[in-house]
Every structure is written in C-alpha cells, then in structure tokens.
Scaffold this active site. Structure first.
Site, PDB file in Angstrom:
ATOM      1  N   ASP A   1     -10.372  -0.946 -18.255  1.00  0.00           N
ATOM      2  CA  ASP A   1     -11.411  -1.503 -19.114  1.00  0.00           C
ATOM      3  C   ASP A   1     -11.437  -3.020 -18.916  1.00  0.00           C
ATOM      4  O   ASP A   1     -10.861  -3.525 -17.955  1.00  0.00           O
ATOM      5  CB  ASP A   1     -11.218  -1.072 -20.582  1.00  0.00           C
ATOM      6  CG  ASP A   1      -9.968  -1.680 -21.204  1.00  0.00           C
ATOM      7  OD1 ASP A   1      -9.304  -2.520 -20.552  1.00  0.00           O
ATOM      8  OD2 ASP A   1      -9.658  -1.319 -22.351  1.00  0.00           O
TER       9      ASP A   1
ATOM     10  N   HIS B   1       0.219   0.995 -12.979  1.00  0.00           N
ATOM     11  CA  HIS B   1       0.940  -0.211 -13.411  1.00  0.00           C
ATOM     12  C   HIS B   1       2.426   0.139 -13.578  1.00  0.00           C
ATOM     13  O   HIS B   1       2.751   1.178 -14.162  1.00  0.00           O
ATOM     14  CB  HIS B   1       0.360  -0.726 -14.730  1.00  0.00           C
ATOM     15  CG  HIS B   1       1.013  -1.995 -15.174  1.00  0.00           C
ATOM     16  ND1 HIS B   1       0.729  -3.221 -14.606  1.00  0.00           N
ATOM     17  CD2 HIS B   1       1.972  -2.219 -16.113  1.00  0.00           C
ATOM     18  CE1 HIS B   1       1.483  -4.147 -15.182  1.00  0.00           C
ATOM     19  NE2 HIS B   1       2.239  -3.565 -16.083  1.00  0.00           N
TER      20      HIS B   1
ATOM     21  N   GLY C   1       0.768  -1.248   0.000  1.00  0.00           N
ATOM     22  CA  GLY C   1       0.000   0.000   0.000  1.00  0.00           C
ATOM     23  C   GLY C   1       0.793   1.288   0.000  1.00  0.00           C
ATOM     24  O   GLY C   1       0.324   2.288   0.532  1.00  0.00           O
TER      25      GLY C   1
ATOM     26  N   GLU D   1       5.634   6.397  -9.469  1.00  0.00           N
ATOM     27  CA  GLU D   1       4.231   6.027  -9.234  1.00  0.00           C
ATOM     28  C   GLU D   1       3.605   6.972  -8.215  1.00  0.00           C
ATOM     29  O   GLU D   1       2.484   7.435  -8.370  1.00  0.00           O
ATOM     30  CB  GLU D   1       4.129   4.587  -8.725  1.00  0.00           C
ATOM     31  CG  GLU D   1       4.595   3.541  -9.716  1.00  0.00           C
ATOM     32  CD  GLU D   1       4.333   2.117  -9.234  1.00  0.00           C
ATOM     33  OE1 GLU D   1       3.314   1.880  -8.579  1.00  0.00           O
ATOM     34  OE2 GLU D   1       5.165   1.232  -9.526  1.00  0.00           O
TER      35      GLU D   1
ATOM     36  N   ASP E   1      -4.765  -4.401 -18.150  1.00  0.00           N
ATOM     37  CA  ASP E   1      -3.888  -3.228 -18.291  1.00  0.00           C
ATOM     38  C   ASP E   1      -3.981  -2.605 -19.692  1.00  0.00           C
ATOM     39  O   ASP E   1      -2.979  -2.123 -20.227  1.00  0.00           O
ATOM     40  CB  ASP E   1      -2.426  -3.602 -17.963  1.00  0.00           C
ATOM     41  CG  ASP E   1      -2.274  -4.154 -16.551  1.00  0.00           C
ATOM     42  OD1 ASP E   1      -2.971  -3.668 -15.650  1.00  0.00           O
ATOM     43  OD2 ASP E   1      -1.469  -5.089 -16.362  1.00  0.00           O
TER      44      ASP E   1
ATOM     45  N   MET F   1      -4.241  -6.752  -7.039  1.00  0.00           N
ATOM     46  CA  MET F   1      -3.651  -7.730  -7.942  1.00  0.00           C
ATOM     47  C   MET F   1      -4.679  -8.681  -8.564  1.00  0.00           C
ATOM     48  O   MET F   1      -4.369  -9.837  -8.833  1.00  0.00           O
ATOM     49  CB  MET F   1      -2.544  -8.502  -7.202  1.00  0.00           C
ATOM     50  CG  MET F   1      -1.441  -7.602  -6.658  1.00  0.00           C
ATOM     51  SD  MET F   1      -0.812  -6.385  -7.855  1.00  0.00           S
ATOM     52  CE  MET F   1       0.587  -7.265  -8.501  1.00  0.00           C
TER      53      MET F   1
HETATM   54  C1  GAR Z   1       3.068  -1.114  -7.522  1.00  0.00           C
HETATM   55  O1  GAR Z   1       4.328  -1.132  -8.127  1.00  0.00           O
HETATM   56  C2  GAR Z   1       1.963  -1.150  -8.559  1.00  0.00           C
HETATM   57  O2  GAR Z   1       2.265  -0.402  -9.698  1.00  0.00           O
HETATM   58  C3  GAR Z   1       1.904  -2.609  -8.875  1.00  0.00           C
HETATM   59  O3  GAR Z   1       2.048  -3.253  -7.636  1.00  0.00           O
HETATM   60  C4  GAR Z   1       2.806  -2.421  -6.765  1.00  0.00           C
HETATM   61  C5  GAR Z   1       1.997  -2.192  -5.519  1.00  0.00           C
HETATM   62  O4  GAR Z   1       2.740  -1.489  -4.557  1.00  0.00           O
HETATM   63  N1  GAR Z   1       0.697  -2.973  -9.517  1.00  0.00           N
HETATM   64  C6  GAR Z   1       0.618  -3.923 -10.434  1.00  0.00           C
HETATM   65  O5  GAR Z   1       1.550  -4.594 -10.782  1.00  0.00           O
HETATM   66  C7  GAR Z   1      -0.782  -4.114 -10.996  1.00  0.00           C
HETATM   67  N2  GAR Z   1      -0.713  -4.943 -12.169  1.00  0.00           N
HETATM   68  P1  GAR Z   1       2.017  -0.794  -3.338  1.00  0.00           P
HETATM   69  O6  GAR Z   1       1.085  -1.843  -2.718  1.00  0.00           O
HETATM   70  O7  GAR Z   1       3.146  -0.438  -2.433  1.00  0.00           O
HETATM   71  O8  GAR Z   1       1.268   0.375  -3.852  1.00  0.00           O
END
Ligand code: GAR
Length: 203
Positions: free
Chosen positions: A142, A110, A13, A175, A146, A91
């Site tokens: 959508d 992503h 998170g 991000e 992704d 996920m």
């Molecule tokens: C992040 O890097 C996000 O972009 C990725 O998971 C991580 C979550 O980190 N998401 C994906 O790969 C979705 N396909 P976080 O829980 O620390 O935000």
C-alpha cells in the site's frame, strides 16, 4: 491463459530465483514475463537472463527525479500488462500512482515479522532490539512503508551469537518458501482482502 507476473528487483535476486524455479516446476501456474531492475548492476538481471526472461533496466540514477522514474516504470508495467507484480528485494518505495493503479496486485517480501522492523536493515534492527524470534512477511503493497495487508508470515529463532548476516541467511530460507506460496495463492484467486486482513479462501 497463463497469468502474467512482473518481478521488480534491485539486488542479488535469490527471491526472484525462488519464483523462477516455482514457475518452472509448475508449482506456480503463471509466467514471469518481465524482470525490472532499478540497478544496472543487480545480479538478479543475470538470473533473468539465464532463465530466458526479458529484463528491463531503469537506472534510477539516470532519472532527474523520482516522478520521472515512476512515470517510466508505470509505462513499462502497463506494456507488460501484469496480473501480479512482485517486489523481490526491490529497495524503493513505490509511488502512489503505481500503488493505486495496481491495488492488491502488488506483493512484497520483507525480512521481519511485520509490523516489527519495517524499512531498511530489518535483520539488524531485530538484533539490536533483542528479539528472540524473527522471520519474514509477504504483504500487499500500500502507500506506506511495509504497511500493507499481510498475506503470509514465517518465523524463525534468533540465536545469541547471530550477526545480521547469519540471521539474514536463516530468514532467507523461509522467504524462499513463503513467497512462492503467496504467489500461488494469489494466482489461484484464493486471497481475499478484508480491511487489514487477508483471508485465504478454501476450496
Ligand atoms: C531479502 O531478504 C528481502 O526480504 C529484502 O531484501 C532481500 C533481498 O534479497 N527486502 C527488503 O528488505 C525490502 N524492504 P534477494 O535480492 O536475494 O531476494
């Protein structure tokens, strides 16, 4: 009235944390009214609790199938009445029912420059492919994996000695910048979807 944001999470998170801080500072003019996790162990739940944000756990493993899980999730979302749903390290692929109910009101982050490297382990995919530049993408969700219209992207270099961990950490910093930016633009009504293109409306 303050815009209502629901954040869906599965893990640690840090993106949720970036969104929490952006709402607390007033950068984002909206309120995170609910955090939903499909994983009871997610550290993101602790972050929600520490910020005083209500959280709901829908433990995926306790549902007999995806359909019943999605039905429960839809019910939780309807009750929360969100203006915007943010997937933040969530996920799972959202079911078609939820995607169509909230068309262009669901954002995802992503860790690659889409359409390169969708799905799981995007950073590892990028390293294995040998790209020299990677980054992250905020897009509308959508029905595909992704594949939705792209709102913002940020790029960063890939170094020769990178591991999936070091690359992930570098991308993560970006991000945490572009997700709050995209949410801010959305809540200010500045994003217009025109086919595959998302146009930022100027003042
Ligand atoms: C992040 O890097 C996000 O972009 C990725 O998971 C991580 C979550 O980190 N998401 C994906 O790969 C979705 N396909 P976080 O829980 O620390 O935000």
């Amino acid at each position: 009235m303050s815009k209502r944001i629901v954040v869906l999470v599965s893990g640690r998170g840090t993106n949720l944390q970036a969104l929490i801080e952006a709402t607390q500072s007033g950068y984002i003019g909206g309120e995170i009214v609910l955090v939903v996790s499909d994983n009871p162990q997610a550290y993101a739940l602790r972050r929600a609790q520490e910020a005083g944000i209500p959280a709901t756990v829908l433990d995926y493993g306790l549902f007999p199938n995806k359909k019943s899980y999605e039905a429960a999730l839809l019910e939780v979302l309807e009750r929360a009445n969100p203006d915007l749903i943010c997937l933040a390290g969530y996920m799972r692929i959202l079911g078609k029912g939820i995607v169509s109910r909230y068309r262009y009101r669901i954002l995802n982050i992503h860790p690659s420059l889409l359409p390169a490297f969708p799905g799981l382990d995007a950073q590892k995919q990028a390293l294995e492919y040998g790209v020299k530049v990677s980054g992250c993408t905020v897009h509308f969700v959508d029905e595909g994996m992704d594949t939705g219209p792209i709102v913002l992207q940020a790029s960063c270099p890939v170094f020769d000695d990178d591991t999936p961990h070091t690359l992930s950490e570098r991308i993560l910093q970006y991000e945490h910048q572009i997700y709050p930016q995209a949410v801010k633009l959305f809540l200010e009504g500045k994003l217009r979807v025109d086919g595959r293109r998302v146009v930022t409306v100027k003042e």
